[in-house]
Design a protein around this motif. Sequence first.
Motif, mmCIF file in Angstrom:
data_model
loop_
_atom_site.group_PDB
_atom_site.id
_atom_site.type_symbol
_atom_site.label_atom_id
_atom_site.label_comp_id
_atom_site.label_asym_id
_atom_site.label_seq_id
_atom_site.Cartn_x
_atom_site.Cartn_y
_atom_site.Cartn_z
ATOM 1 N N SER A 11 137.789 71.387 52.946
ATOM 2 C CA SER A 11 138.111 70.742 51.832
ATOM 3 C C SER A 11 139.043 69.504 52.688
ATOM 4 C CB SER A 11 139.087 71.130 50.844
ATOM 5 O OG SER A 11 140.341 71.312 51.495
ATOM 6 N N PRO A 12 138.824 68.497 51.908
ATOM 7 C CA PRO A 12 139.672 66.970 52.675
ATOM 8 C C PRO A 12 141.038 67.435 53.036
ATOM 9 C CG PRO A 12 138.347 66.452 50.885
ATOM 10 C CD PRO A 12 138.330 67.606 50.530
ATOM 11 N N VAL A 13 141.687 68.247 52.508
ATOM 12 C CA VAL A 13 143.041 68.439 52.814
ATOM 13 C C VAL A 13 143.111 69.313 54.007
ATOM 14 C CG1 VAL A 13 145.205 69.336 52.032
ATOM 15 C CG2 VAL A 13 144.051 68.089 50.332
ATOM 16 N N ALA A 14 142.149 70.461 53.743
ATOM 17 C CA ALA A 14 142.056 71.310 54.795
ATOM 18 C C ALA A 14 141.531 70.795 56.247
ATOM 19 C CB ALA A 14 141.127 72.517 54.464
ATOM 20 N N ARG A 15 140.865 69.781 56.105
ATOM 21 C CA ARG A 15 140.147 68.885 57.292
ATOM 22 C C ARG A 15 141.318 68.335 57.948
ATOM 23 N NH1 ARG A 15 135.701 67.383 60.368
ATOM 24 N NH2 ARG A 15 136.942 66.276 62.206
ATOM 25 N N SER A 16 142.425 67.768 57.092
ATOM 26 C CA SER A 16 143.478 67.093 57.541
ATOM 27 C C SER A 16 144.374 67.752 58.393
ATOM 28 C CB SER A 16 144.110 66.223 56.459
ATOM 29 O OG SER A 16 143.379 65.322 56.069
ATOM 30 N N LEU A 17 144.714 68.958 57.982
ATOM 31 C CA LEU A 17 145.467 70.051 58.359
ATOM 32 C C LEU A 17 144.912 70.757 59.861
ATOM 33 C CD1 LEU A 17 146.775 71.979 55.432
ATOM 34 C CD2 LEU A 17 148.147 70.403 56.807
ATOM 35 N N ALA A 18 143.484 70.758 59.759
ATOM 36 C CA ALA A 18 143.021 71.018 61.011
ATOM 37 C C ALA A 18 142.965 70.071 62.137
ATOM 38 C CB ALA A 18 141.286 71.367 60.907
ATOM 39 N N ASP A 19 142.929 68.763 61.674
ATOM 40 C CA ASP A 19 143.214 67.548 62.774
ATOM 41 C C ASP A 19 144.725 67.784 63.200
ATOM 42 O OD1 ASP A 19 140.801 66.771 62.163
ATOM 43 O OD2 ASP A 19 141.183 65.249 60.595
ATOM 44 N N TRP A 20 145.584 67.999 62.266
ATOM 45 C CA TRP A 20 146.953 68.083 62.615
ATOM 46 C C TRP A 20 147.139 69.129 63.692
ATOM 47 C CZ3 TRP A 20 151.630 68.815 58.387
ATOM 48 C CH2 TRP A 20 152.514 68.641 59.262
ATOM 49 N N SER A 21 146.468 70.284 63.368
ATOM 50 C CA SER A 21 146.514 71.525 64.314
ATOM 51 C C SER A 21 145.978 71.255 65.639
ATOM 52 C CB SER A 21 145.809 72.766 63.653
ATOM 53 O OG SER A 21 145.784 73.701 64.588
ATOM 54 N N ALA A 22 144.947 70.463 65.564
ATOM 55 C CA ALA A 22 144.098 69.935 67.034
ATOM 56 C C ALA A 22 145.093 69.101 67.761
ATOM 57 C CB ALA A 22 142.686 69.336 66.660
ATOM 58 N N GLY A 23 145.656 67.922 66.952
ATOM 59 C CA GLY A 23 146.701 67.037 67.846
ATOM 60 C C GLY A 23 147.911 68.037 68.295
ATOM 61 N N GLU A 24 148.456 68.930 67.709
ATOM 62 C CA GLU A 24 149.522 69.897 68.101
ATOM 63 C C GLU A 24 148.921 70.699 69.329
ATOM 64 O OE1 GLU A 24 151.627 71.964 65.096
ATOM 65 O OE2 GLU A 24 152.765 70.503 64.435
ATOM 66 N N ALA A 25 147.738 71.028 69.042
ATOM 67 C CA ALA A 25 147.422 72.103 70.209
ATOM 68 C C ALA A 25 147.032 71.126 71.667
ATOM 69 C CB ALA A 25 145.976 72.689 69.987
ATOM 70 N N ALA A 26 146.659 69.897 71.475
ATOM 71 C CA ALA A 26 146.399 69.179 72.339
ATOM 72 C C ALA A 26 147.643 68.620 73.228
ATOM 73 C CB ALA A 26 145.715 67.817 72.205
ATOM 74 N N LEU A 27 148.970 68.565 72.315
ATOM 75 C CA LEU A 27 150.323 68.315 72.963
ATOM 76 C C LEU A 27 150.653 69.249 73.579
ATOM 77 C CD1 LEU A 27 152.350 66.105 72.891
ATOM 78 C CD2 LEU A 27 153.369 67.128 70.819
ATOM 79 N N ARG A 28 150.489 70.813 73.169
ATOM 80 C CA ARG A 28 151.137 71.733 73.678
ATOM 81 C C ARG A 28 150.255 72.106 75.199
ATOM 82 N NH1 ARG A 28 156.273 72.667 71.925
ATOM 83 N NH2 ARG A 28 156.284 72.447 69.744
ATOM 84 N N MET A 29 148.977 71.578 74.932
ATOM 85 C CA MET A 29 148.261 72.191 76.335
ATOM 86 C C MET A 29 148.708 71.181 77.242
ATOM 87 S SD MET A 29 144.434 72.396 74.520
ATOM 88 C CE MET A 29 143.562 72.320 76.340
ATOM 89 N N GLY A 30 149.240 70.107 76.932
ATOM 90 C CA GLY A 30 149.876 69.064 77.932
ATOM 91 C C GLY A 30 150.797 69.895 78.951
ATOM 92 N N HIS A 31 151.608 70.638 78.442
ATOM 93 C CA HIS A 31 152.522 71.398 79.226
ATOM 94 C C HIS A 31 151.759 72.437 80.534
ATOM 95 C CE1 HIS A 31 155.839 70.657 76.639
ATOM 96 N NE2 HIS A 31 155.088 70.630 75.582
ATOM 97 N N MET A 32 150.602 73.047 79.889
ATOM 98 C CA MET A 32 149.937 73.748 80.815
ATOM 99 C C MET A 32 149.296 72.646 81.912
ATOM 100 S SD MET A 32 146.361 74.289 81.283
ATOM 101 C CE MET A 32 145.604 73.842 79.662
#
Length: 457
Positions: A337-358
């Motif tokens: 759904s549109p809201v779920a897709r926005s949350l998936a985008d949020w999750s992707a952004g957080e994942a990219a940020l955390r991968m920065g530590h690696m």
Amino acid sequence: MPRLPIQTAQPSLRFIPPDYTPWLRRLAQAALPLLLLCRRIHRTESRGAERLAALLAEQQAGRARLLLAFRHPSTLDPLLMAQLLWCGVPRAARRAGIRLPGTVHSQFLYDRGIPLWAGPLAGWLLCHLGGIPIQRGKLDRLALKTARDLFAHGPFPLAIAPEGATNHHGELLSPLEPGLAQMAFWCCEDLAAEGRSEQVWIVPVGLRYSLLRPRWQGIDALLAGLEERLDLQVPTDADTSAAPAQAALGDRRYGRLIAIAERLLALLEDFYREAHGVRPERERPFLERIDRLRHAALAVAEGQFGLLAKGNLQERCRRIEQAGWERIYRADLDGLSPVARSLADWSAGEAALRMGHMRLVEHFASLSGSYVAENPSPDRYAEVLQILWRAVAWIQGPSGAAVPDLGPLLARITVGDPIAVSERFAGYQQNRRGAVEGLTAELGASLEAAIGLAATA
């Protein structure tokens, strides 16, 4: 590796099947001299290419299967392997009177992440030169199945870097991953199952880069550039005598290198203290501090992804990368759904940020406190300073400047003594793990020997 500008969730990563295209290989071979010059490799030297030529003749005659195990100190390594196969081996074969009627080429494994940061054109080139993409943080069954099949049945040898990633050290071998040895034994299994008599060989290939015309002025300029970026006081002529003794000059240069490393480490310790509550322990020796920082940075990412801190640094980095990719590259986007897709985008952004530590840990994974001290040569200074420069540029993001050019490079390629895998197959059938570990250790010793030969050439 450059930062990936990930803002939204993306479709799942698809496997890019290898599609070797002869005309592209011929075009790449014609362009290779220019590509080498563009990457500042002005001279190449090969040793032992006739060994590989003889084994390639055996493979083309249907009597052998070859696995090329090459050192991986630099992102320039594919160019050197191309130089060896497309130019060095044919020349050595002609000199030795070895007939090679078929095309001299190899297929190869490459990191599936390369097309993400290098661009789709890089992925297209790798695909049509016969590359097999592999996701390193999981059991990539499709990639392994494809590589296994090509190794046993393809027209060319298979090339793999057993270190798994670049370490940017010409005279330091990273721990080897066991996958290459396992691939060699799988080929023995496949040949035996088909009643074939080819011999399986691993051919170690050492790669080494040196400054063609070492200049201490360039090293000192790199030191000064890092000092400026880290707001360290840059020594001036007034701080030194007009003609200092070489020993004193060397001591002062090494002191500047240590000061740069200490300052960068202190800044990172402060960051992890303020952002993640990691208490610095600056009374500890430098090596303990940097090791503690590496583990703390990985723990930040592992905590986000719910991963256990198991294995060595390289294994932990690969698991973090895979966990991040699973949150960024998803197969379920069309059904959200549109809201779920926005949350998936949020999750992707957080994942990219955390991968920065690696990614930060990857920059420091191979640093030690003794590499330059053991041999304070221009090459070793250049390697360590360039590692530090890349780390600083990565932290700064798009504004970070490229590594300054220290001049043209000399590249040395050393083909080591081939390792007969078929002779070890009976032992593998009795003790698989022990055989893989033993073969990996023997390969490591052979690559270490290749490093030594290149250093004394």
